[in-house]
Motif scaffolding. Structure first.
Motif, PDB file in Angstrom:
ATOM      1  N   ARG A 264     -45.776 -13.799 -74.167  1.00  0.00           N
ATOM      2  CA  ARG A 264     -46.551 -15.010 -74.485  1.00  0.00           C
ATOM      3  C   ARG A 264     -45.681 -16.262 -74.467  1.00  0.00           C
ATOM      4  O   ARG A 264     -46.072 -17.294 -73.902  1.00  0.00           O
ATOM      5  N   PHE A 265     -44.510 -16.205 -75.088  1.00  0.00           N
ATOM      6  CA  PHE A 265     -43.736 -17.431 -75.299  1.00  0.00           C
ATOM      7  C   PHE A 265     -42.630 -17.654 -74.261  1.00  0.00           C
ATOM      8  O   PHE A 265     -42.164 -18.773 -74.096  1.00  0.00           O
ATOM      9  N   LEU A 266     -42.198 -16.591 -73.571  1.00  0.00           N
ATOM     10  CA  LEU A 266     -41.202 -16.773 -72.515  1.00  0.00           C
ATOM     11  C   LEU A 266     -41.841 -16.895 -71.132  1.00  0.00           C
ATOM     12  O   LEU A 266     -41.371 -17.649 -70.285  1.00  0.00           O
ATOM     13  N   LEU A 267     -42.913 -16.150 -70.904  1.00  0.00           N
ATOM     14  CA  LEU A 267     -43.517 -16.094 -69.577  1.00  0.00           C
ATOM     15  C   LEU A 267     -44.890 -16.747 -69.518  1.00  0.00           C
ATOM     16  O   LEU A 267     -45.552 -16.696 -68.476  1.00  0.00           O
ATOM     17  N   ASP A 268     -45.348 -17.326 -70.627  1.00  0.00           N
ATOM     18  CA  ASP A 268     -46.662 -17.980 -70.685  1.00  0.00           C
ATOM     19  C   ASP A 268     -47.796 -17.026 -70.327  1.00  0.00           C
ATOM     20  O   ASP A 268     -48.822 -17.432 -69.752  1.00  0.00           O
ATOM     21  N   GLY A 269     -47.603 -15.749 -70.672  1.00  0.00           N
ATOM     22  CA  GLY A 269     -48.665 -14.778 -70.447  1.00  0.00           C
ATOM     23  C   GLY A 269     -49.564 -14.665 -71.665  1.00  0.00           C
ATOM     24  O   GLY A 269     -49.516 -15.491 -72.583  1.00  0.00           O
ATOM     25  N   GLU A 270     -50.393 -13.639 -71.672  1.00  0.00           N
ATOM     26  CA  GLU A 270     -51.303 -13.391 -72.786  1.00  0.00           C
ATOM     27  C   GLU A 270     -50.693 -12.352 -73.727  1.00  0.00           C
ATOM     28  O   GLU A 270     -49.903 -11.505 -73.316  1.00  0.00           O
ATOM     29  N   PHE A 271     -51.103 -12.433 -74.990  1.00  0.00           N
ATOM     30  CA  PHE A 271     -50.591 -11.464 -75.963  1.00  0.00           C
ATOM     31  C   PHE A 271     -50.923 -10.031 -75.537  1.00  0.00           C
ATOM     32  O   PHE A 271     -50.101  -9.128 -75.680  1.00  0.00           O
ATOM     33  N   TRP A 272     -52.137  -9.828 -75.024  1.00  0.00           N
ATOM     34  CA  TRP A 272     -52.539  -8.469 -74.660  1.00  0.00           C
ATOM     35  C   TRP A 272     -51.700  -7.926 -73.509  1.00  0.00           C
ATOM     36  O   TRP A 272     -51.428  -6.719 -73.437  1.00  0.00           O
ATOM     37  N   GLN A 273     -51.281  -8.823 -72.611  1.00  0.00           N
ATOM     38  CA  GLN A 273     -50.436  -8.391 -71.504  1.00  0.00           C
ATOM     39  C   GLN A 273     -49.081  -7.903 -72.024  1.00  0.00           C
ATOM     40  O   GLN A 273     -48.562  -6.866 -71.593  1.00  0.00           O
ATOM     41  N   GLY A 274     -48.518  -8.657 -72.957  1.00  0.00           N
ATOM     42  CA  GLY A 274     -47.240  -8.246 -73.534  1.00  0.00           C
ATOM     43  C   GLY A 274     -47.354  -6.963 -74.333  1.00  0.00           C
ATOM     44  O   GLY A 274     -46.456  -6.109 -74.303  1.00  0.00           O
ATOM     45  N   ALA A 275     -48.472  -6.809 -75.053  1.00  0.00           N
ATOM     46  CA  ALA A 275     -48.674  -5.580 -75.827  1.00  0.00           C
ATOM     47  C   ALA A 275     -48.798  -4.376 -74.904  1.00  0.00           C
ATOM     48  O   ALA A 275     -48.244  -3.295 -75.180  1.00  0.00           O
ATOM     49  N   LEU A 276     -49.525  -4.568 -73.793  1.00  0.00           N
ATOM     50  CA  LEU A 276     -49.647  -3.482 -72.813  1.00  0.00           C
ATOM     51  C   LEU A 276     -48.292  -3.135 -72.222  1.00  0.00           C
ATOM     52  O   LEU A 276     -47.941  -1.955 -72.072  1.00  0.00           O
ATOM     53  N   LEU A 277     -47.524  -4.151 -71.885  1.00  0.00           N
ATOM     54  CA  LEU A 277     -46.184  -3.913 -71.348  1.00  0.00           C
ATOM     55  C   LEU A 277     -45.339  -3.130 -72.354  1.00  0.00           C
ATOM     56  O   LEU A 277     -44.634  -2.184 -71.987  1.00  0.00           O
ATOM     57  N   GLY A 278     -45.406  -3.515 -73.635  1.00  0.00           N
ATOM     58  CA  GLY A 278     -44.639  -2.803 -74.662  1.00  0.00           C
ATOM     59  C   GLY A 278     -45.051  -1.350 -74.788  1.00  0.00           C
ATOM     60  O   GLY A 278     -44.203  -0.462 -74.962  1.00  0.00           O
TER      61      GLY A 278
END
Length: 336
Positions: A264-278
């Motif tokens: 979200r804060f480094l790549l300007d993506g969505e929270f759900w995208q980062g959660a899925l990646l994690g």
């Protein structure tokens, strides 16, 4: 207590032992089928020391680590990595080449302890080509350089058979065994490392690499912490006795949180995208750890090396990173 003669003779017949990965037990490194493997004299022409890099038991707590040393090494490596990424991006590729090159040599020495000859020279050259060239050439260059490396490696073993014997027998004996191990090392870690420049070459490449490394490290930190504090239920007692389901839950929580925040804060993506990646990272990081444990158990060693105090060898730290690299690259590519 003394050892009665029959047991002493049986222990001597089992061959030399190294510290076992399970609980510091000694496990025989001799051939399981009773047939003697040829003693390897070289690793692609170089001296091949035994791969019992673990030496003895490592000082540490329940997780079997020298924690202060592990933290110090981790912080130092992190500082060097960040400096290379954000000062001159290409310097980070040099760091990757050195780390993966050491890992390739560690794997070759470990295989050599079982009489398997890995063709180190062409694999190292191909790895440098894949990591450096892909930064400018992209995925097509990576695929082509991998295929070229594999073909040269197979020919290398045929043209330079091990030992001093000559003739057809020397050229063909053990060829499939050695060629298979060499092809394995061509892919793991050499080919997989070629996805690092694919991440780095993007405009926000340093941020992408930070996300990849940080989320993967969170899997290790979260799993270690939860495992030490709450670990009771073994995940895989035979393969990796210290891994627990509680530790896996800690890994999952830390990876999902870290991924959501960084994307979200480094790549300007969505929270759900980062959660899925994690969530994807924790699965593949765990698989990487388990597969590395299987390899070491099969080879009868505890660590791949002793380069990094508190961590073991380079491959002992690269295992989860290698397994998460490709899924992270693919997800970030799909996220745009």
């Amino acid at each position: 207590m003394g050892v009665d003669p029959p047991r002493r003779e049986a222990a001597e017949a089992a061959g030399p032992t190294v510290p076992g990965a399970a609980a510091g037990e000694d496990v025989p490194t001799g051939p399981a089928d009773g047939a003697a493997h040829p003693a390897p004299e070289t690793v692609s022409g170089a001296a091949a020391p035994a791969a019992a890099g673990g030496g003895g038991k490592r000082p540490g707590g329940r997780a079997g680590r020298n924690l202060p040393a592990a933290i110090a090494v981790g912080v130092a490596l992190g500082a060097v990595t960040l400096a290379a990424l954000y000062v001159v991006k290409v310097l980070f590729l040099l760091e990757v080449v050195v780390a993966v090159g050491i890992g390739i040599v560690e794997l070759a020495r470990a295989f050599a302890a079982k009489g398997i000859q890995v063709q180190v020279a062409p694999i190292l050259g191909g790895m440098v080509l894949m990591v450096v060239g892909t930064y400018w050439g992209g995925p097509v260059f990576l695929l082509g350089s991998f295929a070229l490396t594999l073909m040269v490696t197979l020919a290398w073993r045929m043209l330079a058979p091990p030992g001093s014997a000559k003739g057809v027998v020397a050229a063909t004996a053990g060829y499939v065994r050695d060629a298979s191990a060499s092809a394995f090392v061509c892919a793991y870690p050499a080919l997989i490392a070629g996805f690092v420049p694919l991440l780095l070459a993007e405009d926000d490449g340093p941020h992408r690499v930070v996300v990849f490394i940080a989320v993967t490290i969170c899997s290790d930190i979260g799993g270690y912490t939860a495992g030490v504090l709450f670990g009771k239920h073994k995940m895989s007692p035979i393969i990796s006795p210290k891994k627990t389901w509680e530790g896996f839950a800690g890994s999952a929580l830390s990876c999902v949180v870290c991924g959501a925040l960084l994307v979200r804060f480094l790549l300007d993506g969505e929270f759900w995208q980062g959660a899925l990646l994690g969530a994807v990272v924790v699965i593949f990081a765990t698989l990487g750890d388990l597969i590395e444990s299987v390899i070491k158990r099969d080879l009868g060693i505890k660590d791949m090396g002793t380069l990094l105090p508190g961590h073991g060898g380079a491959m002992d730290r690269l295992d989860s990173l290698l397994f998460t690299l490709v899924p992270v690259w693919l997800l970030l590519y799909l996220f745009g």
